[in-house]
Scaffold this motif. Structure first.
Motif, short mmCIF file in Angstrom:
data_model
loop_
_atom_site.label_atom_id
_atom_site.label_comp_id
_atom_site.label_asym_id
_atom_site.label_seq_id
_atom_site.Cartn_x
_atom_site.Cartn_y
_atom_site.Cartn_z
N PHE A 141 0.85 -1.19 0.00
CA PHE A 141 0.00 0.00 0.00
C PHE A 141 0.89 1.25 0.00
CE2 PHE A 141 0.56 -1.32 4.41
CZ PHE A 141 0.84 -0.14 5.07
N HIS A 142 0.28 2.36 -0.31
CA HIS A 142 1.03 3.61 -0.48
C HIS A 142 0.64 4.61 0.59
CE1 HIS A 142 2.53 2.29 -4.40
NE2 HIS A 142 1.29 1.82 -4.62
N VAL A 143 1.69 5.22 1.15
CA VAL A 143 1.50 6.25 2.19
C VAL A 143 1.91 7.61 1.57
CG1 VAL A 143 2.26 7.08 4.43
CG2 VAL A 143 1.86 4.62 4.09
N GLN A 144 1.07 8.57 1.84
CA GLN A 144 1.33 9.94 1.32
C GLN A 144 1.62 10.86 2.48
OE1 GLN A 144 -1.08 11.63 -2.00
NE2 GLN A 144 -1.58 13.22 -0.51
N ALA A 145 2.75 11.65 2.33
CA ALA A 145 3.08 12.69 3.30
C ALA A 145 2.75 14.06 2.62
CB ALA A 145 4.53 12.60 3.71
N THR A 146 1.82 14.81 3.23
CA THR A 146 1.32 16.05 2.59
C THR A 146 1.67 17.24 3.46
OG1 THR A 146 -0.52 14.75 1.70
CG2 THR A 146 -0.71 17.19 1.65
#
Length: 1861
Positions: free
Chosen positions: A1467-1472
């Protein structure tokens, strides 16, 4: 008046008429007178009947019926009629007095006690009637009582048993006996007779007569007696019956012919035969009895040459005269012996007796060499050849021996040579066999050349097994696809290989060389591959072939990248390879077609890298070549990666690795380890054998591995790596060539090789392969006779032998021998023959000697010849007169000059002139002279001057003509007789008694006798009429012993000496001389050879009776008194009774102290000097279980590491001083049986499971060792097992992973991260060693090994994009063994001016999670480098919502339980950016889930015991099943064997079934196996195991028969008591337990004499044996194991000899004898021969005959030979008529037994009639001057016997004064 008494009862009234008459007149008158008589009590009562009869049934009570009327008595005085009273006066028999009762008033008689008719059928009852008023008035009557019969008695047979004897074969219908029965009941027996069994040979009539029904069944030999039962049955109820036995003994008839014992009689006699020798004895049996069974033997045929003779009574065949035989000559005689029995009509049978007369044995081969051939591969034994030979085999056994190649070939007793193993032509195709033939004395040799012929036993073999070939489909026809090659090691057509191809479908074929070619073009679209089968066949019979499978792949379009023919190429290139030269061609193929398959090549990389490329590759060909010069010393290997690209669009490529090995150039020649070799080899070295091994080295890299040898010899071969061998076709012969020098060149390569050489000096050593050879054969010499014993030996001659060998093999030793042992010659080792003994030509004139020349080699070889030495005569013998003294009588009255008186004669044993004799007189005589040639003595005068008897003695000289001359003298006595010699001859004593000690030397004087003649002129000559072989008598009457006398042979000799005088006709006289032989102690005691000397005795018994060991002594008296002693009593352990020889133990035996004794018994007689004999007993002490097992230590300590799989941790073996079964030790554990196991028989202690130190660090238990059975003996040992702690876990990091982001402006020394790890209870970093184990190839990071601090090693450079480093850090503890753990450290280098969040990892991949991970479990923390706070979120990939992320910290946790099958999840984790959503970055997170392997497999039990019978084929033993609580692969179990005998057991890894892979043998192999089985799960990441120890006990089955120990002959004295143990038979069974339980039985040969203890095997006496009945028994003993099937049995044969004891006295053939004899007999006249026999044998059966002395007649008779029974006279008898002698036959047994017989002799008076005058002295007076014819006296004789008597005057009337008319 009343004239007499009146009787009222007679006349009660008288009517009288009274007459009155005149006295003187005639008138008379009458009157009547009535007188009435009044009654008076004067009469007794009376009975109406004097006798009454009564009848009543026996056993009945009550009134007795009386006839003819009832009992009634009245008063005799009828007028008064007084009352009477009845009583019983008597009862007869008186025993029944109380039986009857009578009524006193009525007279009724009553029976009150029952009467048995059979005891008393009649009774007499006397009754009395008494007058009541006067008891004296009585009357008597008799009642006769008859007891009537009732059938109350059983019949009774006349005998309780009948015994009768009849002849066997008794005719049918003949009466045997009569059976009678009686019955006490009235009428006697009137019943029936019944005979059982009904099928017997007899029948019984109702009259009781037993007759023969079937005479064919009456065979005494088959059934000697018949036992019947006769039953008699009453004819009236209740039909009583009784039984009796009839025993019928069948008497013998002569209905059986003698039967010879055994099936054949054969005997060999040899060249040393002597006349009179015993050859063999035939024996026959006749089952008939008595004289019908007495057998005599007749030599019926086959003795035409008269060589043999037969003892008709004993069957002993002996040699009558010697049979002449030659070398290797065999004569076969078949004698027909007929055995005749003694029946009236004798029966006979015959048997052939084959006698082989065997000559001088000199076995020899008929042919000395043989050439044969034999095929290889035949299963041995294969007959190769049969040698022919001459010998006397089997009479003189010969032995063949293979002297060479004995491991491969054998020869049997028939001369057949056969193989012992398969022959292999390819290994060896020729053999040379040296064989020998020997009878033990003479030996002959032969050679067999064997050629092995090839058979087609090898298939062709390919160099490869299979291959796959890729070929472009557009290859033209004729293109070579590949080449195959097969070889066949056979020879000729068997090795000729022909190829065929299958599967080519007409497009692919193969040629004769194995080249596979395209026949037609291929089309991949039609067929993409071909499966080819290449068959290589040889041309042998039968044809053998081998197949090779090939696969050909066809290429097509560009959908495949190029494929190199090899993923890795290797090429070796010499370092001096020329630049530009091709090294190899890499080949890549493309399955595509056209341009798509066009491949181009380029070098992609090179390792190690160089400043400029070393290699070039051709773009299109793939040919790799050099572009720079190679240097082996700099770089030895290159790895070149070559890329191949096809021409397709897009282009596809492939890479291959070419490994280039730089080869050292051959610039060094080979070197021998020596410049020259000195080699020694024996000349008998086998063809092809290696001689010497040497080494050659080469300094180049390959050494001499590719080298070869060149040499200049045709006799030797040199093979790599340096083996010098003899050629297969070459044999060494030192005598031909004693040495070789070889120059051998070593060349290190086949071509252009460098070389060097060495010299090999080969010295051939001598082998003793040449016999000594004589220069002459035979030798002849001559020598003068004489005594050469004194002084120097005389030289006879010289012999010479040579030997081609050398050294000791050529050193010759001479031996000179004579067959008869007479050899006065010797030989020196230089061949000179000397005489050194006494040589007498007269004794032996020629010596034939055997000369043997032997070398000193090994084996020794020899040759022989004969030496003939002629003995020449020397005049060494004087003449010998034929008599020592000559006698002659010369009548003076008739003597005349010139008349010969007597002749003397002498002989001379010399020859020639030495033996010519002349005679002369020593002194001159006027009356006699001698003829000097003839020795005749002649009268020289008429002897007129001799007037009285005169004795003249002349000395005659005999002189030979030899040089020197020898003479001898003889005395001649001449009696010149004038007077008459009529005195007669008589001994001075009629009998003499002398004695002599036995064994006095020959010539010992015994005594002297003397006969008187009355005249000196009458000479007496004495002679012996008996025992002349033992004694002689001289002319002087001196008796001497001729031989040494043996008292034990004969102790008394009765010798008749006869004296004969010289009167003509001669007078004779006889005297009896008794010579008694006195005993000396000349015989030692003798122990019987039949004594059992091998004894066994149990230990621990207080005292044991070992038996009586007695000896016998043939001497007598004190010389035969024997005492017994022990040479060594072993400190009082044994004792023997000095008188009886009874041997006892005095102390208990202890086998462990001494297991056997050699006991010597000494028997010593009491003679002077004493003699002794010894008997050695070997006593084996039988073991008893009296020793417990003993451990060598009382305690054991062992240390075991924790977690180790089950294994043997300790071998604690106990010992037991007992042996055999008593020493079998079993082991068991007391306590801790769940954790440990001990082998029941081995004592090996095994841990059943891995031990855990943390659970328990020490175990203690007791190990017991014990003997099975009783008594229970044991020992124990304390076992301590210490568990050693093992470093089980590596260091644990404080974090599962480390992440760090550094800016690109960080400098050297900057802390990256502090890594902390700890080991168990220690603190962080304590005892931990850190290192970077991966990811730091650029060396950017540095790690402290002790603190775990990670720092930068240098300043970072500016970056435009993030750089990611993934380091692997390993922490290692200081345990044993040290363990390590690794952790991932992620470092991100971010640009300082980064405009978006930078993750610390390029991809996050946390440690795998367990599927049992609980919700809210930490997974990983996402971190970024950014100037502002960020918001973390999962944007995709977690469709099932397993995870949740903290938006602030970036920590990801599990949301719910995990399912293993849904993972891995990416799965993909996004840092915003928290202030600007348009700025973000994403990173991937990969999460894996593992199935947690929580549980190890567990077996239901850690120990299993299984039983497996021996001899079973491979079979299933047990199925083991373990449980694992895990699921999936973690619970998937596989099984395996951890330890144990993997060659004998296997386990199915899936099912857990344990199998045996072979059969087991309980007797030969271990009986217990421990197999440790493990069950292993499929756990990830760690597999776990569980263990189970399976103890497999091999169970004995009954597969071995009993085996008897060797048995010697037993012996037992006849008459031995019942129960006496004869001997013991032992059989052992290799099985155990019940399978080894052996029962013994006698199955044959024992008759009813022997029985056997079925448990212990002791043969015992059942009925005492009788030697005379049978003296030898051949018992068959059966040993059977019948406790468990299958039942095995074995038999052995035991011979029991019955030893004769003197239990039979001699028995004369007749009780009395009679003969007739004259009174006048010559001395020694035969009277009669008596004969006795003794059933005993040996001394017990030897018979001596003696005449018992009496006062009258015994002195006139003599037993001529005490062993023969011939009675002779000692002279004339004293009277005629009948006389009696008693003769005794006495045996020589101890004690002696005898029998006597009476001899009646009728003596006839055969004396000549001699008239006897009535008067012997008559005196008459006559007046002188009486006239002529005057009657003087009338002579009369006593008797004339009717014969005329003539009277003459014999003396005193010389002047004729008187005349008898």
């Amino acid at each position: 008046m009343v004239n007499k008494t009146l009787d009222y009862n007679k006349i009660s009234l008288f009517n009288l008429t009274v007459q009155a008459k005149e006295k003187f007149g005639n008138n008379s008158g009458t009157a009547s007178l009535l007188i009435s008589i009044q009654d008076y009590d004067t009469l007794n009562p009376y009975f109406s009947q004097s006798v009454y009869n009564g009848k009543i049934s026996e056993n009945q009570l009550g009134p007795l019926p009386i006839l003819p009327e009832k009992i009634l008595a009245k008063d005799g005085d009828t007028g008064i009629n007084e009352k009477v009273v009845y009583s019983i006066k008597l009862v007869k028999p008186t025993a029944y007095s109380n039986t009857f009762l009578i009524n006193a008033d009525t007279g009724v008689l009553e029976v009150k006690t029952a009467v048995d008719r059979e005891e008393c059928p009649y009774l007499l009852v006397g009754i009395q009637a008494t007058q009541q008023d006067n008891i004296f008035k009585t009357a008597d009557a008799v009642v006769l009582v008859t007891i009537e019969d009732v059938n109350d008695n059983h019949p009774v047979l006349s005998q309780s048993s009948y015994n009768v004897s009849i002849l066997e074969n008794f005719p049918n219908g003949m009466e045997v006996l009569q059976v009678t029965a009686i019955d006490k009941d009235e009428g006697g027996f009137q019943g029936t007779f019944i005979l059982t069994p009904a099928d017997s040979p007899f029948q019984l009539s109702q009259a009781g007569i037993l007759t023969v029904r079937n005479s064919t069944l009456l065979d005494r030999e088959r059934i000697p007696s018949i036992h019947l039962q006769v039953t008699v049955k009453d004819h009236l109820p209740p039909y009583y019956e009784v039984h009796s036995t009839i025993n019928i003994l069948l008497l013998d008839e002569n209905d059986n012919s003698p039967t010879f014992r055994g099936t054949s009689y054969k005997q060999d006699i040899f060249i040393n035969m002597t006349a009179g020798m015993s050859i063999l004895q035939v024996a026959a049996d006749d089952p008939d009895d008595g004289i019908n069974g007495e057998i005599s033997f007749i030599l019926a045929g086959g003795n035409e040459d008269g060589y043999f003779e037969l003892d008709t009574s004993t069957g002993q065949i002996s040699l009558k005269r010697v049979i002449p035989l030659g070398v290797n000559q065999l004569k076969n005689f078949v004698l027909w012996i007929t055995a005749v029995d003694g029946g009236t009509i004798p029966r006979s049978s015959s048997v052939p007796v084959q006698i082989f007369a065997v000559g001088d044995s000199r076995p020899q081969f008929i042919q000395k060499t043989y050439n044969v051939s034999v095929e290889e591969e035949l299963i041995s034994p294969v007959e190769v050849a049969r040698v022919e030979y001459e010998s006397l085999n089997p009479h003189i056994p010969v032995r063949f021996q293979v002297l060479t190649e004995s491991a491969t070939f054998d020869i049997d007793v028939n001369g057949i040579i056969s193989t012992k193993s398969k022959l292999d032509y390819e290994s060896q195709n020729n053999y040379v066999l040296n064989i020998s033939l020997s009878d033990g004395n003479a030996t002959d040799y032969a050679t067999v050349f064997i050629k092995v012929t090839d058979v087609n036993d090898n298939s062709p073999v390919f160099g490869i097994t299979s291959t796959t070939i890729t070929i472009l489909e557009n290859k033209p026809a004729g293109t070579t696809i590949t080449s195959v090659s097969a070889t066949d090691v056979d020879e000729g057509f068997n090795g000729l290989v022909v190829y065929t191809l299958k599967g080519g479908e007409g497009k692919i074929d193969i040629d004769t060389s194995g080249l596979i070619l395209l026949e037609k073009e291929l089309d991949r679209e039609k067929q993409g591959f071909y499966n080819l089968t290449v068959i290589a066949s040889d041309q042998g019979q039968p044809m053998l072939s081998t197949a090779l499978n090939l696969t050909v792949i066809i290429d097509d379009v560009n959908d495949n990248p190029p494929v190199f023919s090899s993923s890795r190429y290797e090429v070796s290139v010499p370092e001096d390879k020329v630049l530009g030269r091709a090294l190899l061609t890499v080949s890549a193929t493309d399955l595509d077609a056209g341009a798509n398959a066009l491949v181009k090549y380029r070098i992609f990389s090179q390792q190690p890298p160089t400043s400029s490329p070393v290699f070039l590759v051709n773009l299109t060909t793939g040919q790799l070549s050099l572009s720079q010069q190679l240097d082996y010393e700099t770089i030895k290997q290159f790895e070149v990666e070559v890329e191949a690209s096809d021409g397709g669009q897009p282009s596809l490529s492939a890479k291959t690795l070419v490994v280039v090995h730089v080869l050292d150039v051959n610039d060094n020649p080979p070197e021998f380890n020596r410049a020259a070799y000195d080699i020694f080899v024996f000349e008998n070295l086998q063809k092809g054998s290696p001689i010497y091994t040497f080494s050659v080295t080469d300094k180049d890299e390959a050494g001499f591995s590719q080298g070869h040898f060149i040499h200049n010899s045709t006799s030797f071969t040199v093979d790599v790596p340096g083996i010098l061998s003899l050629r297969n076709d070459t044999e060494l012969d030192r005598e031909t060539t004693s040495g070789f020098t070889l120059q051998v060149w070593a060349v290190d390569a086949e071509t252009n090789g460098l070389s060097s050489s060495a010299l090999f000096h080969i010295t051939v050593l001598d082998v003793n392969d040449n016999n000594p050879e004589f220069q002459m054969q035979p030798y002849s010499f001559a020598i003068l006779e004489g005594n050469y014993m004194l002084g120097a030996p005389a030289r006879v001659g010289h012999v010479t032998a040579t030997d081609l060998d050398e050294g000791e093999n050529a050193e010759i030793t001479y031996y000179l021998s004579a067959e008869d042992g007479d050899n006065p010659y010797s030989i020196q080792q230089d061949g000179t023959i000397f005489v050194n003994g006494y040589v007498d030509r007269e004794t032996k004139d020629k010596y034939e000697l055997l000369l043997v020349a032997s070398d000193n080699g090994v084996p020794q070889r020899q040759n022989f010849t004969y030496v003939s030495i002629q003995v020449l005569d020397v005049n060494d013998n004087p003449p010998q007169f034929t008599k020592a003294q000559y006698l002659a009588n010369v009548r003076v009255a008739t003597a005349k000059e010139g008349v010969p008186v007597l002749s003397v004669s002498a002989t001379d044993p010399d020859v020639g002139n030495n033996s010519v004799i002349s005679y002369s007189l020593m002194n001159h005589s006027d009356d006699f002279r001698i003829n000097n040639h003839t020795g005749e003595i002649i009268l020289s005068s008429n002897l007129d001057h001799i007037t009285a008897d005169t004795v003249v003695t002349l000395i005659v000289i005999a002189t030979d003509h030899g040089v020197p001359q020898f003479t001898s003298n003889a005395s001649v006595t001449l009696y010149l007789l004038v007077n008459d010699t009529s005195f007669g001859l008589t001994f001075d004593s009629s009998s003499y008694e002398f004695s002599i000690q036995e064994h006095e030397k020959s010539g010992t004087a015994v005594g002297s006798v003397k006969a008187l003649t009355g005249s000196i002129a009458v000479q007496v000559v004495y002679s012996l009429k008996s025992h002349s072989d033992k004694f002689s008598v001289s002319d002087q009457g001196d008796i001497v012993a001729l031989t040494r006398l043996d008292r034990e042979e004969d102790d008394l000799y009765s010798i008749i000496v006869e004296a004969v005088d010289s009167v003509v006709p001669p007078n004779t006289a006889v005297a009896l001389v008794t010579v008694r032989v006195n005993d000396i102690n000349d015989n030692p005691p003798v122990f019987s050879t039949l004594i059992q000397t091998e004894l066994s005795a149990p230990e621990n018994a207080d005292t044991l009776d070992l038996g009586i060991f007695s000896a016998t002594d043939l001497d007598t008296g004190v010389n035969a008194l024997i005492s017994y002693s022990l040479q060594d009593d072993f400190a009082g352990m044994f004792h023997i009774n000095s008188s009886t020889g009874k041997l006892m133990t005095k102390k208990p035996l202890d086998r462990e102290m001494m297991d056997s004794y050699e006991l010597k018994i000494i028997a010593t007689d009491s003679g002077t000097p004493s003699q002794s004999a010894s008997l050695v007993l070997n006593i084996t002490v039988e073991d008893m279980n009296d020793n417990p097992p003993v451990f060598p230590q009382i305690s054991y300590s062992v240390t075991v590491k924790e977690n180790e799989p089950p294994h043997v941790i300790l071998s604690a073996a106990a010992t037991d001083e007992d042996i055999g079964y008593n020493a079998i030790i079993h082991y068991t554990i007391i306590g801790e049986t769940s954790s440990f196991h001990v082998g029941e028989l081995s004592g090996n202690i095994t841990a059943l499971q891995p031990l855990d130190y943390e659970s328990r660090s020490q175990y203690t238990f007791i190990l017991k060792a014990f003997n099975p059975g009783q008594p229970d003996l044991q020992d124990t040992a304390n076992i301590t097992v210490t568990v050693e702690d093992v470093n089980e876990e590596g260091p644990i990091f404080d974090k599962p992973s480390y992440y760090q982001i550094l800016l690109d402006n960080s400098t050297a020394g900057t802390l990256v991260v502090d890594i902390n790890a700890r080991d168990e209870s220690k603190g962080y970093d304590e005892g931990i060693f850190y290192n970077i184990s991966g990811g730091n190839s650029e060396g950017l990071f540095s790690l402290s090994s002790t603190t775990g601090v990670l720092t930068l090693t240098g300043d970072l450079s500016k970056q435009t994009v993030p750089l990611y480093y993934s380091l692997m850090v390993t922490a290692t503890d200081s345990g044993l063994p040290p363990l390590s753990t690794s952790v991932k450290v992620s470092v991100t280098i971010a640009p300082i001016n980064i405009s978006f969040p930078v993750f610390s990892e390029a991809v996050y991949q946390p440690a795998p999670l367990s599927e049992k991970t609980l919700p809210d479990t930490f997974v990983v923390q996402i971190s970024v480098l950014y100037k502002l706070p960020v918001i973390y979120s999962i944007v995709s990939g977690d469709g099932k919502g397993y995870f949740i992320i903290n938006s602030s910290t970036g920590i990801i946790r599990t949301r719910k339980n995990l399912k293993w099958e849904d993972f891995p999840v990416i799965f993909h984790v996004q840092a915003t950016d928290s202030s600007n959503a348009s700025i973000f970055n994403e990173v991937s997170v990969i999460v894996e889930v593992t199935d947690e392997n929580d549980f190890p497999p567990v077996f239901p039990s850690s120990l299993l015991e299984e039983r497996l019978e021996e001899n079973l084929p491979a079979t299933q033993i047990v199925q083991l099943k373990a449980q694992d609580s895990d699921t999936g692969s973690n619970g998937l179990l596989t099984y395996g064997i951890l330890s144990g005998d993997r060659l004998k057991f296997r386990i199915d890894e899936a099912t857990g079934i344990l199998y045996s892979t072979t059969s087991f043998d309980y007797e030969e192999e271990p009986t217990e196996y421990q197999v440790v089985i493990y069950a292993e799960d499929g756990g990830i990441p760690e597999k776990k195991r569980g263990y189970c120890t399976v103890v497999i006990k091999i169970i004995d089955v009954n597969d071995w028969p009993p085996v008897f120990d060797p048995v010697t002959e037993f012996s037992v004295n006849e008459n031995a008591p019942v129960g006496f143990i004869v001997g013991k038979i032992t059989a052992t069974d290799r099985d155990t337990g019940d399978n080894a339980f052996v029962l013994y039985s006698l199955t044959g040969g024992g008759g009813n004499i022997f029985e056997i203890d079925e448990i212990h095997g002791n043969i015992k006496i059942k009925n005492s044996p009788d030697y005379e009945t049978m003296n030898k028994y051949n018992l068959t003993v059966n040993a059977v194991n019948d406790k468990s099937a299958p039942f095995h049995q074995a038999t052995t044969h035991v011979t029991v000899l019955v030893i004769d004891v003197n239990d039979n006295a001699p028995v004369f053939a007749q009780n009395s004898y009679s003969a007739s004899i004259n009174m006048i007999n010559p001395v020694g006249a035969h009277v009669i021969t008596v004969s006795a026999t003794d059933k005993d044998q040996g001394q017990n059966g030897l018979i001596e005959y003696h005449i018992l002395p009496d006062q009258n007649f015994s002195p006139f008779f003599l037993i001529e030979d005490t062993s023969e029974g011939k009675i002779i006279t000692t002279g004339n008898l004293s009277r005629s008529g009948e006389i009696h002698l008693t003769v005794m036959a006495k045996d020589k047994g101890s004690p002696s037994l005898n029998d006597t017989a009476m001899i009646t002799l009728n003596v006839f008076d055969n004396r000549p009639f001699v008239p006897r005058f009535n008067e012997t002295e008559i005196s008459i007076s006559v007046l002188e001057n009486t006239g002529v014819d005057y009657f003087i006296y009338a002579f009369t004789v006593v008797e004339t016997l009717g014969k005329p008597i003539d009277y003459t005057v014999v003396s005193g009337n010389e002047k004729a004064f008187a005349a008898v008319l």
